[in-house]
Write an enzyme that holds these catalytic residues in place. Structure first.
Site, mmCIF file in Angstrom:
data_model
loop_
_atom_site.group_PDB
_atom_site.id
_atom_site.type_symbol
_atom_site.label_atom_id
_atom_site.label_comp_id
_atom_site.label_asym_id
_atom_site.label_seq_id
_atom_site.Cartn_x
_atom_site.Cartn_y
_atom_site.Cartn_z
ATOM 1 N N ASN A 62 5.302 2.037 -6.751
ATOM 2 C CA ASN A 62 4.572 3.096 -6.044
ATOM 3 C C ASN A 62 4.904 4.523 -6.447
ATOM 4 O OD1 ASN A 62 3.170 1.136 -4.790
ATOM 5 N ND2 ASN A 62 4.063 1.398 -2.767
ATOM 6 N N ASN A 115 0.798 8.180 -5.880
ATOM 7 C CA ASN A 115 1.781 9.170 -6.328
ATOM 8 C C ASN A 115 1.608 9.572 -7.794
ATOM 9 O OD1 ASN A 115 3.113 9.628 -3.864
ATOM 10 N ND2 ASN A 115 4.239 7.687 -4.092
ATOM 11 N N THR A 125 6.505 2.152 5.553
ATOM 12 C CA THR A 125 7.063 3.422 6.035
ATOM 13 C C THR A 125 6.426 3.761 7.380
ATOM 14 O OG1 THR A 125 7.609 4.243 3.856
ATOM 15 C CG2 THR A 125 7.112 5.903 5.517
ATOM 16 N N TYR A 161 7.698 6.047 -7.248
ATOM 17 C CA TYR A 161 8.983 6.673 -6.890
ATOM 18 C C TYR A 161 9.938 6.637 -8.094
ATOM 19 C CZ TYR A 161 6.727 6.632 -2.419
ATOM 20 O OH TYR A 161 5.807 6.843 -1.427
ATOM 21 N N HIS A 182 13.465 -0.807 -4.630
ATOM 22 C CA HIS A 182 12.079 -0.324 -4.693
ATOM 23 C C HIS A 182 11.863 0.347 -6.054
ATOM 24 C CE1 HIS A 182 8.215 1.115 -3.788
ATOM 25 N NE2 HIS A 182 8.420 1.807 -2.679
HETATM 26 C C1 8OZ Z 1 3.198 5.375 2.433
HETATM 27 C C2 8OZ Z 1 3.749 6.518 2.976
HETATM 28 C C3 8OZ Z 1 5.035 6.844 2.684
HETATM 29 C C4 8OZ Z 1 5.796 6.049 1.845
HETATM 30 C C5 8OZ Z 1 5.482 3.228 -0.638
HETATM 31 C C6 8OZ Z 1 7.383 3.992 0.574
HETATM 32 O O1 8OZ Z 1 4.295 3.364 -0.932
HETATM 33 C C7 8OZ Z 1 6.089 4.043 0.429
HETATM 34 C C8 8OZ Z 1 5.251 4.908 1.304
HETATM 35 C C9 8OZ Z 1 3.947 4.579 1.610
HETATM 36 O O2 8OZ Z 1 6.190 2.417 -1.241
#
Ligand code: 8OZ
Length: 359
Positions: free
Chosen positions: A177, A234, A25, A179, A174
């Site tokens: 992480n 996260n 990102t 999400y 994806h």
């Molecule tokens: C860091 C900052 C923002 C997004 C990920 C898409 O960790 C990210 C991400 C990483 O997969």
């Protein structure tokens, strides 16, 4: 002997070598979250990598969670991305788009009409989000209704078709992480009692439906998957990651994807601080092409590929700072260091101004 410089074929995608650019990102999109010519130049500079995985790319307006992340849902965004694929292809590279929905890792300030973020369950993540008006606490998300899931799955398929239509060689779903798809997969964020929560089979169901939909949309030989079994980024974890991910990876075999992209460990933490996990078990279970990622240097990457532990290695920080990483590895040349202050800001600084060998 197969090594990092050997060509490869991942599904329908031909790679000139096994050095993959990891998804990163960078927050450089223009107005309307459109990739600009500067974004195209950034990827073009890195086209000697065997395969570029784009930065995480929101599949719809509700999928955004960070300012200036380029989407794949509007006509203008698609036009911007077609400049990117054209530039990379002209330079002889291959590029796949990472499809992204952040789920609860967002904020009403970043969503259309100030909407509440969505998630498998109404569980607020610990921490804060950068909204463009400074840092704000995460909010409690709204649990998706079972009846909303088919449209979500169709949204992934639509985004995959958009990516194909603007020239991408493939897509990567994806599911790591912390999400949305990872929020469904892992037990700490999924408390659902419908067909999409509870057992590992039910927690994996949404992801498998998404994979089936994107495979139908653009062909399984152009679909990859990103997983990060023990990443705690996260505010996420699983009570039994080895079981969850061994089951999931077993289910992937019949889908015959182009590749599996496995992010080992967590965030920028050093290897000796990674939560325990047997990645070699996943290698043994998974019958397809495996990309391993996180913290590899040249020697470690060569060893992984020549020893058969991986089919390719993805590099983030090293390719960010060394557009000609392949050449530098080949020559044993010194490496530029990344400027971490410019990771998510700075326009061309710390983005397209890293020097290649010879200027
Ligand atoms: C860091 C900052 C923002 C997004 C990920 C898409 O960790 C990210 C991400 C990483 O997969």
């Amino acid at each position: 002997m197969t090594d990092l410089f050997s060509p490869a074929r991942f599904g329908a995608i031909d790679l000139a070598n096994r050095i993959v650019m990891s998804s990163l990102t960078r927050c450089r999109a223009g107005e309307g979250d459109v990739p600009t010519p500067l974004v195209a130049e950034y990827y073009r500079q890195r086209a000697t990598a065997g395969l570029i995985l784009t930065e995480a790319t929101p599949i719809c307006p509700e999928a955004h969670g960070y300012p200036r992340t380029p989407g794949i849902h509007s006509d203008a965004q698609m036009a911007g991305w077609s400049r990117v694929t054209e530039a990379v292809h002209k330079a002889g590279g291959r590029i796949a788009m990472q499809l992204w929905h952040v789920g609860r890792i967002s904020h009403p300030d970043l969503l259309p009409g100030g909407a509440q973020p969505v998630a498998p369950s109404a569980l607020r993540p610990a921490g804060q989000v950068f909204t463009g008006q400074g840092m704000k606490d995460f909010v409690t998300p709204r649990a998706l209704e079972t009846g909303e899931i088919p449209e979500l799955v169709r949204t992934y398929a639509r985004a995959a078709r958009h990516a194909r239509d603007v020239g991408f060689d493939g897509i990567e779903v994806h599911a790591g992480n912390g999400y949305l798809l990872d929020q469904f997969l892992r037990s700490s964020t999924n408390r659902r009692t419908d067909a999409y929560g509870g057992s590992k089979e039910k927690r994996a169901r949404l992801l498998l439906e998404v994979l089936d939909a994107v495979c139908t949309a653009i062909g399984n030989d152009r679909v990859g998957l990103r997983l990060s079994p023990v990443s705690t980024f996260n505010d996420i974890e699983d009570e039994a990651p080895q079981e969850t991910f061994e089951y999931l990876v077993g289910e992937l075999n019949s889908r015959k994807l182009a590749f599996l992209d496995l992010l080992q460990g967590t965030g920028g933490a050093p290897r000796d601080q990674w939560p325990p996990f047997d990645y070699d078990r996943l290698r043994a279970i998974y019958a397809g092409n495996l990309i391993r990622n996180n913290g590899y240097d040249f020697a470690g990457a060569q060893e992984a590929v020549t020893g058969g532990g991986a089919d390719a290695i993805a590099f983030g920080r090293l390719l960010l700072a060394n557009p000609d990483l392949v050449e530098r590895f080949r020559l044993g040349a010194p490496l530029n260091q990344p400027d971490y202050e410019k990771l998510y800001a700075g326009e061309e600084k710390g983005y397209t101004d890293y020097p290649s060998l010879g200027g």
